[in-house]
Design a protein around this motif. Structure first.
Motif, PDB file in Angstrom:
ATOM      1  N   THR A   1       1.531   4.926   1.177  1.00 57.74           N
ATOM      2  CA  THR A   1       1.097   5.763   2.307  1.00 57.74           C
ATOM      3  C   THR A   1       1.737   7.145   2.313  1.00 57.74           C
ATOM      4  O   THR A   1       1.318   8.014   3.077  1.00 57.74           O
ATOM      5  CB  THR A   1       1.437   5.064   3.636  1.00 57.74           C
TER       6      THR A   1
ATOM      7  N   LYS B   1      -3.395   4.963   0.158  1.00 59.20           N
ATOM      8  CA  LYS B   1      -4.175   5.073   1.387  1.00 59.20           C
ATOM      9  C   LYS B   1      -4.485   6.525   1.737  1.00 59.20           C
ATOM     10  O   LYS B   1      -3.629   7.410   1.630  1.00 59.20           O
ATOM     11  CB  LYS B   1      -3.421   4.428   2.553  1.00 59.20           C
TER      12      LYS B   1
ATOM     13  N   ASP C   1       0.842  -1.201   0.000  1.00 61.12           N
ATOM     14  CA  ASP C   1       0.000   0.000   0.000  1.00 61.12           C
ATOM     15  C   ASP C   1       0.877   1.251   0.000  1.00 61.12           C
ATOM     16  O   ASP C   1       1.927   1.293   0.659  1.00 61.12           O
ATOM     17  CB  ASP C   1      -0.907   0.021   1.235  1.00 61.12           C
TER      18      ASP C   1
ATOM     19  N   ASP D   1      -9.699   5.406   0.066  1.00 58.48           N
ATOM     20  CA  ASP D   1      -8.537   4.725  -0.506  1.00 58.48           C
ATOM     21  C   ASP D   1      -8.741   4.535  -2.015  1.00 58.48           C
ATOM     22  O   ASP D   1      -9.857   4.262  -2.478  1.00 58.48           O
ATOM     23  CB  ASP D   1      -8.344   3.368   0.157  1.00 58.48           C
TER      24      ASP D   1
END
Length: 720
Positions: free
Chosen positions: A559, A585, A557, A595
């Protein structure tokens, strides 16, 4: 004397005067009739015709003398050539060239030298026929009827290792005109190839340099710096005004700034794996091309040919990367080959980087907007005249642009100023390599700068090509792995601006605002250009380019985003090939509604705000479809070159009778209209093949056609 042009006239005069030939003076340059002969001729011809007659004879005499001089010169030239070839001294020539009277004339000299040369040739033939080992040349005719001169042990009688027949069946095959290809999968062949490569490169450094230069195809006006291990910098000293009126006291007012511009080389590598049959194909091509007109002499060796093919591909890749490169760190490990265009930062990237990231130069906002065919001449003039006069008047300036924009300029300037008529193209064409009125600016079209209306201006010498060691790029290493042959090399290459400009800091005087590159404000890259985004498992994007596409191996993911500057627009495109669902995210820095899934192939567009946070501008949830070009039509003839989707815009019934232009395989859709009682009809006819008569009665009705062998064939229809 034999007359060529006045033969009949001479025969008439000789009969009239009862003489055997036309009299001429001692120098053979004018006719010389006696007084009695003159009087007789005047009685028959008159004064005027007689003078004309004499002039005609005199002109032919002059022509005869000129031809004689030319013949003598040709004979002398032949003698000189034969003397040089025979290596005879002047005394030897004089001795053998005397005639039976003991005299030496030009004809005797020519005959004597030819006779002596004939004797020499016969002696050489006799020696060649003798079997005395490696020294005589064996003349061999191959299947292409080319004469190849070899010794008993080496191609071309060169004596070089790489040309030896021993253990090198490729050389023996060329010598013998053999059909059977070499088995490159045997263990004994590859070590020899490796040794031959190294030996060839050592002994042919200048030829190798020439080969690289031939294939590089980058502008010759650009600078070059060699010996750059990693980075190099240039510094510029900028000073504000220092002079002031004289007065009592000490009042210093000097301000100065040192601006440094850093350039770097990028480490590159070449990894090539040839299967045995691929090397055989190269061997076959080498033999087919052997001794072709205009071929490089050192390519007549297999090693030279193999090396040339590698260099050719390498230099094409390097040229593209030097212009279009966007550097991306490739993942470590085997089986992850990186794209050539991501092996370094190229020139276009540097324009983008200094415009949007360092902000060291400001683009011009040209009053015409973007360049077009109609405004290109005035557009470039405005750009040039926007450059400060001190810089504008310097020599060695260049205008970097696409080949398309250069063609626009030449066409438009030709029409406006009618400088030269080009009969091949049937149009007015401007052919000078500089803009009108500005000879110190040259056009520098970059063939790899495509899909761009961007125009950049700088000094040619300000663009610097960088490498570490010119010889390292030719140090190919060859190894064998089972049935494959691996060839690899490592080298460094880069490009940069020596000077860009200085971004003013708060409180800096205006004199510090200085730039050495200028451009319009058109996009530098097409919006379709993206850089791959690889997963380093940190979840942090280390931004080097503002348009990225997630690699299919991405598994983390996202971030955080580092390296962005306020005002920058960033695009992140997902990949439907991801093995698992990953996302950008939502958090306090990445301010998005929710998201953003990366596995649906959509695109997330972000704007970097002043506080460093990222604001969502837009998002899509699926991959972008093919670009369609919608066109309205209201006539019976549709031009397929104008678009892909055609929507009826007329207000009366229409029968489409013809579809013109288009390319093989192109598909188009033709739609109807929602206007009441209005129909678009079409039937099979010349160039159109339908399954049945067609009637489009609504805006949702359409027919899809494909151009096949010059006929638009129906492949689908939707009719309510």
């Amino acid at each position: 004397m034999k007359w060529k042009f006045l033969a009949k006239t001479a025969t008439f005069l000789m009969a009239l005067l009862n003489i055997s030939e036309i009299p001429v003076n001692a120098e053979n340059n004018v006719v010389d009739f006696t007084a009695e002969q003159d009087e007789k001729l005047k009685a028959h011809l008159g004064d005027v015709k007689l003078e004309d007659l004499k002039k005609a004879f005199n002109n032919e005499l002059i022509a005869m003398k000129d031809n004689e001089q030319m013949d003598l010169k040709a004979i002398q030239d032949e003698i000189d050539a034969l003397v040089k070839e025979s290596n005879l001294s002047a005394e030897e020539i004089a001795k053998i060239a005397k005639n039976e009277k003991g005299e030496t004339g030009m004809l005797e000299t020519l005959q004597a030298i030819k006779a002596d040369q004939q004797k020499t040739n016969e002696m050489v033939k006799k020696l060649i026929a003798e079997d005395i080992g490696d020294s005589p040349e064996a003349i061999i005719k191959n299947e292409f009827n080319k004469s190849m001169k070899h010794s008993e042990t080496h191609l071309h009688a060169s004596g070089k290792d790489w040309d030896a027949f021993d253990k090198r069946p490729w050389n023996a095959r060329l010598r013998d005109g053999g059909v059977k290809a070499t088995d490159f999968m045997t263990d004994s062949k590859i070590p020899l190839l490796q040794d031959d490569l190294e030996h060839f490169v050592r002994e042919n450094p200048t030829q190798l340099d020439s080969l690289f230069n031939d294939f590089e195809d980058l502008p010759k006006q650009w600078s070059r710096t060699t010996g750059v291990l990693d980075r190099i910098a240039n510094g510029a000293f900028l000073a504000a005004e220092i002079v002031q009126g004289r007065k009592k006291g000490w009042s210093p007012k000097n301000k100065f700034k040192i601006a440094a511009e850093q350039r770097q080389v990028f480490r590159k590598k070449i990894d090539i794996t040839f299967e045995g049959y691929e090397l055989q194909e190269i061997e076959n091509t080498w033999i087919r091309n052997y001794n072709r007109e205009g071929s490089s002499p050192f390519k007549t060796t297999f090693i030279g040919y193999l090396l040339g093919e590698l260099v050719k591909r390498q230099k094409l890749d390097d040229r593209v990367a030097q212009i279009n490169g966007i550097f991306v760190e490739s993942p470590e490990g085997d089986g992850n080959p990186g794209a050539n265009v991501n092996s370094q930062n190229g020139l276009r990237y540097l324009w983008w980087y200094h415009r949007f990231v360092t902000e060291k130069y400001k683009p011009f906002s040209v009053s015409y907007g973007l360049p077009t065919k109609a405004n290109i001449v005035d557009y470039i003039r405005e750009m040039i005249e926007s450059i400060p006069e001190e810089d504008r008047n310097q020599q060695g300036m260049e205008i970097q642009m696409s080949t398309q924009l250069e063609a626009w300029y030449r066409e438009r300037a030709g029409k406006e100023y009618q400088l030269q008529y080009n009969t091949d193209q049937g149009m007015m064409q401007y052919t000078k390599n500089h803009p009108i009125d500005y000879p110190n600016f040259i056009f520098q079209p970059l063939k790899d700068q495509t899909k761009s209306l961007f125009i950049g201006i700088t000094k040619s010498s300000n663009v610097d090509i960088l490498d570490y060691n010119a010889n390292e790029k030719s140090k190919f290493v060859t190894q064998q792995d089972k049935r494959d042959t691996n060839i690899f090399a490592d080298y460094r290459l880069g490009i940069g601006f020596k000077y860009v400009g200085v971004k003013l800091a708060e409180g800096d005087p205006a004199e510090f605002e200085r730039q050495m590159i200028w451009s319009n404000d058109a996009p530098i890259f097409d919006k379709s250009i993206t850089a791959p985004l690889f997963d380093d498992e940190t979840g942090i994007i280390k931004l080097t380019f503002n348009n990225m596409t997630v690699d299919k191996t991405f598994n983390t993911d996202i971030t955080s985003i580092e390296g962005a500057v306020p005002g920058m627009v960033i695009k992140i495109t997902g990949n439907t090939g991801l093995a698992s669902a990953k996302a950008v995210k939502k958090n306090t820095k990445i301010v998005i509604g929710s998201d953003f899934a990366l596995n649906n192939g959509g695109t997330l567009t972000l704007l970097v705000k002043e506080d460093g946070t990222f604001m969502q501008v837009s998002r899509t949830t699926e991959p972008a479809g093919p670009i369609t070009n919608n066109v309205n039509y209201d006539t019976a003839v549709i031009d397929a070159n104008e678009g892909n989707v055609f929507t009826y815009s007329g207000d009366a019934d229409l029968a489409v009778t013809s579809i013109i232009n288009g390319v093989e395989g192109k598909t188009i859709k033709i739609y109807g209209t929602d206007l009441v009682d209005i129909e678009v009809t079409m039937v099979t006819g010349e160039g159109i093949s339908l399954t049945a008569a067609l009637s489009l009665g609504t805006a949702a009705d359409y027919i899809e056609l494909m151009l096949v062998d010059g006929v638009w064939v129906e492949i689908k229809r939707v009719v309510a």
